[in-house]
Design an enzyme around this catalytic site. Structure first.
Site, PDB file in Angstrom:
ATOM      1  CG  ASP A 344      -2.280   0.650   0.935  1.00 36.74           C
ATOM      2  OD1 ASP A 344      -2.285   1.885   1.017  1.00 36.74           O
ATOM      3  OD2 ASP A 344      -3.288  -0.022   0.644  1.00 36.74           O
ATOM      4  CG  ASP A 345       0.287   6.057   0.967  1.00 37.27           C
ATOM      5  OD1 ASP A 345       1.283   6.376   0.307  1.00 37.27           O
ATOM      6  OD2 ASP A 345      -0.527   6.871   1.434  1.00 37.27           O
ATOM      7  NE  ARG A 424      -4.819  10.268   3.871  1.00 38.98           N
ATOM      8  CZ  ARG A 424      -4.167   9.219   3.416  1.00 38.98           C
ATOM      9  NH1 ARG A 424      -3.863   9.109   2.147  1.00 38.98           N
ATOM     10  NH2 ARG A 424      -3.835   8.247   4.216  1.00 38.98           N
ATOM     11  CG  ASP A 461      -6.386   5.548  -2.027  1.00 44.11           C
ATOM     12  OD1 ASP A 461      -7.570   5.915  -2.043  1.00 44.11           O
ATOM     13  OD2 ASP A 461      -5.763   5.293  -0.970  1.00 44.11           O
ATOM     14  CB  SER A 508     -12.237   6.999  -3.720  1.00 41.94           C
ATOM     15  OG  SER A 508     -12.288   8.384  -3.611  1.00 41.94           O
ATOM     16  CG  ASP A 529     -10.121   3.862   4.243  1.00 40.17           C
ATOM     17  OD1 ASP A 529      -9.802   2.977   3.439  1.00 40.17           O
ATOM     18  OD2 ASP A 529      -9.682   5.023   4.199  1.00 40.17           O
TER      19      ASP A 529
HETATM   20  C1  DGJ Z   1      -7.004   5.420   1.819  1.00 37.92           C
HETATM   21  C2  DGJ Z   1      -7.322   4.007   1.485  1.00 37.92           C
HETATM   22  O1  DGJ Z   1      -8.699   3.803   1.502  1.00 37.92           O
HETATM   23  C3  DGJ Z   1      -6.580   3.086   2.433  1.00 37.92           C
HETATM   24  O2  DGJ Z   1      -6.954   1.758   2.201  1.00 37.92           O
HETATM   25  C4  DGJ Z   1      -5.117   3.294   2.235  1.00 37.92           C
HETATM   26  O3  DGJ Z   1      -4.750   2.869   0.949  1.00 37.92           O
HETATM   27  C5  DGJ Z   1      -4.749   4.751   2.448  1.00 37.92           C
HETATM   28  N1  DGJ Z   1      -5.576   5.631   1.668  1.00 37.92           N
HETATM   29  C6  DGJ Z   1      -3.320   5.000   2.101  1.00 37.92           C
HETATM   30  O4  DGJ Z   1      -2.987   6.312   2.168  1.00 37.92           O
END
Ligand code: DGJ
Length: 719
Positions: A344-345, A424, A461, A508, A529
């Site tokens: 991920d990120d 953000r 994302d 998103s 999330d």
């Molecule tokens: C928002 C996403 O919904 C999460 O799952 C994750 O990927 C974060 N962003 C990462 O910044």
């Protein structure tokens, strides 16, 4: 109940848009206007439509136009509003011609051509009928055949008219980490609007979809007339429900006209997004199954793909990792039987390293401190362990702290002379701009290249919406919202041409881009999330009313849950994840040996049953809004196999066992029942065989009485 629109004078041309069990009928009146006559069970185009009398005052011009345009004698909500170069704001569409062609043996397309009585404006109404699924997809193609530019002030996709004694609207609302909550409301006179004006990340608060129960004050899963609708558009949308003084309901759905007047140059055409309709007499459950079948067979990108189980690094590592952290996670994922690891990120940015949400977006170079070996090394490592590899990108965004923001300030969405706000800690790139479209494509393309052919999955994302909308590229600022979404789709088309087999997730901030427009290009969505299983029950219950379960990611995460603090048992979390596309999102190193053993078993069981979740028919058995339990099942198309899942969500005493009556089974068949993921089965009938008739009539009564007790049963027909 008769769902009949009214018509005050005899019809001349009648057009039936038919599916196996439904008809939508359009007809012209003596003034040659195209009227919306009927949507419901099959009636064909009988002569009675020609003689039909609505007893409405025809001189009030309140008859139901098939595509109501502003002006003339029409004064209700319009689907189309046009301003011409001479200042005239009236449009009066009349019928010119129509044709129906076969797209395939079970898909037919009818196109009706309308034209304005004064100008050279033409509108084609295009209806695509999916016969077997009872789905009709509708959109409009608006062409300016005149010599001067015109302005489209409103340009909806589709309008329908109904007449019933009551209309119960079921729709979805929510917020970040609480998407798709189900809400019901009996419509009253006036206008009810479901809309979004945030440009991107448009589906957290509402969703461009709904169900409408006719002549029923509650949503019935198995009986009654229900219409479901969904707009395939990832930008601003507006769904309007107007009940007039005669109790007729007009529904108009399409792109939101908010700040979106669109100049149509002479000779130019605008094609609206598709509006998807389905009608059934068998309740909300059938409406969902129609949409799911249509989506899986005809529309969404992931037709027939296997949805892999995966470990996502986000909640397990956030921004804090190095190569070793990731290879350990890959080892753990493979050891538990998961089929993919998704980084991920946090993997990119050097001068502005992505160590938090404050920097790095836009600089898509691998962070050499964290992963000196590079992305290909990780992808290769995963492949060598026998699992696939995926990676996260957020290509539409830029942090002010990034090289990209310094290099291309003109690429940022902003209104001239106004402050650019961060959300953000980030800004939005202006996807209306061709260079930005190229850049966004290149972020995907270059990331794929970093994997040297070993990246199987991209999580795309998008973590902010539009504020102070504007573009330094566009001369007409009111095109911004529409052109942004068209820009996104144009990039996705390019990506799909080059990468047809890469699995792509639409994320998103969780479920901010959950719509059929996105699912035309993306294989699945990140549903929310909020990974906490109890909240997730409500989120997935709502989401899967419209969108197929196979497209909705559902992950097991750690406790206490990072979003809600709630603590639920591992079994409850796995059982719930089994009802969607299962994944895990935690640090496996923090799991006990027993937890890993349980996880491996639950993943293995899911793999045996997931074809039912992915391809089967969904039956919602007990609504989580109705009491102490939530229960659902998936049944194979041949009815020989099923999976039932049930969850206790409120403690109501130890003796109040649920009675869960099953649906969708063949009453004549005999089914064995086996409970999975449970050493002490909760249902006395475990291992026994029951007739379908018994399971439908009597049902099962598992002892799920303590808070967060749950069970999953595999039913198999016995020859
Ligand atoms: C928002 C996403 O919904 C999460 O799952 C994750 O990927 C974060 N962003 C990462 O910044």
């Amino acid at each position: 109940m008769l769902i009949v629109s009214s018509l005050a004078y005899a019809a001349q041309v009648q057009i039936a848009i038919s599916t196996d069990h439904t008809d939508m009928v359009l007809a012209t009146n003596k003034a040659n206007q195209l009227m919306f006559m009927y949507y419901g069970t099959k009636v064909g185009c009988p002569q009675q439509f020609e003689q039909f009398q609505s007893y409405r005052r025809s001189d009030y011009s309140t008859e139901p136009l098939a595509y109501p345009a502003r002006g003339g004698r029409f004064f209700n909500q319009p689907a189309l509003a046009v301003k011409y170069s001479d200042g005239d704001a009236n449009t009066e569409l009349t019928y010119s011609s129509h044709e129906t062609k076969n797209i395939s043996s079970d898909v037919k397309q009818t196109t009706v051509l309308l034209s304005d009585t004064k100008t050279s404006l033409e509108v084609q109404l295009v209806y695509t009928a999916y016969l077997k699924e009872d789905v009709i997809m509708a959109h409009a193609v608006i062409t300016n055949k005149g010599k001067k530019d015109i302005t489209l002030e409103n340009y909806a996709s589709s309008a329908i008219n109904l007449k019933a004694s009551s209309y119960l609207l079921t729709h979805y609302y929510g917020s970040w980490a609480r998407e798709m909550q189900v809400e019901h409301e009996l419509l009253t006179h006036g206008i009810k609007t479901i809309e979004n004006k945030m440009g991107v990340r448009t589906t957290h608060t509402e969703n461009p979809s709904f169900m409408l129960s006719l002549d029923n004050s509650s949503l019935d899963e198995n009986h009654g007339e229900v219409i479901a609708g969904a707009l395939a558009w990832s930008g601003n949308y507006k769904l309007q429900f107007q009940m007039d003084e005669t109790d007729r309901l007009s529904i108009i759905c399409g792109i939101n006209d908010y700040a979106s007047a669109y100049t149509l140059k002479k000779g130019a055409t605008f094609s609206t997004p598709e509006m998807i309709w389905t009608f059934t007499t068998s309740g909300a459950g059938q409406a969902s199954r129609n949409l799911h079948d249509w989506a899986r067979r005809h529309y969404i990108y992931s037709k027939g793909h296997l949805a892999y189980t995966l470990l996502n690094s986000w909640e397990g590592a956030y921004f804090d990792f190095n190569t070793k952290t990731l290879t350990d996670m890959i080892d753990d994922a493979a050891a538990m039987g998961l089929e993919m690891f998704v980084l991920d990120d946090g993997w990119f940015g050097n001068e502005y390293p992505r160590n938090s949400s404050r920097a790095g977006l836009g600089d898509w170079q691998t962070n050499t401190q964290k992963i000196p070996e590079g992305i290909a090394y990780l992808a290769d490592y995963a492949h060598k362990k026998g699992i696939k590899f995926g990676i996260w990108i957020e290509p539409e965004m830029v942090n002010p702290s990034s090289n990209l923001a310094h290099k291309h300030p003109e690429w940022i969405v902003k209104s001239s002379g106004r402050e650019i706000t961060t959300t953000r800690n980030q800004w939005l790139l202006d996807l209306t701009r061709p260079e930005v479209q190229d850049f966004v494509f290149s972020v995907f393309d270059e990331t794929m290249k970093k994997g040297e052919g070993k990246i199987d999955y991209i999580k795309w994302d998008c973590n902010r919406h539009v504020e102070s909308f504007g573009s330094t590229w566009l001369t007409e600022q009111s095109r911004f919202f529409v052109d942004y979404t068209l820009g996104l789709y144009s990039v996705m088309k390019r990506i799909r041409e080059k990468y047809p087999n890469t699995i792509i997730q639409s994320c998103s901030s969780g479920g901010g881009r959950v719509d059929f427009g996105a699912l035309e290009y993306f294989d699945e969505v990140w549903t929310s999330d909020n990974t906490e299983a109890l909240s997730r029950i409500f989120i997935q219950y709502g989401t899967n009313m419209i969108y197929p379960a196979a497209t909705t990611g559902s992950h097991v995460s750690a406790v206490p849950n990072h979003q809600t603090n709630n603590i639920t048992p591992l079994k409850f979390r796995f059982d719930l994840a089994s009802t969607g596309r299962m994944g895990m999102e935690l640090q496996p190193a923090n799991m006990t040996k027993e937890e890993r053993t349980f996880a491996a078993k639950a993943i293995q069981s899911y793999k045996q049953l997931r074809h039912l979740v992915q391809d089967g028919d969904l039956y919602r058995l007990v609504s989580p809004y109705d009491g102490n339990h939530y229960a659902l099942m998936y049944v194979s198309k041949d009815k020989k196999e099923a999976m039932v899942a049930a969850f206790c969500i409120h403690y109501q005493g130890r003796t109040k066992t649920p009675k869960i009556r099953l649906h969708g089974l063949d009453p004549q068949m005999k089914y064995s029942i086996e409970e999975i993921n449970n050493e002490k089965p909760s249902f006395w009938g475990n291992g026994k065989t029951f007739s379908g008739a018994w399971l439908i009539g009597q049902g099962i009564n598992p002892q799920l009485v303590k808070l967060y007790d749950s069970g999953i049963w595999h039913l198999k027909a016995q020859e």
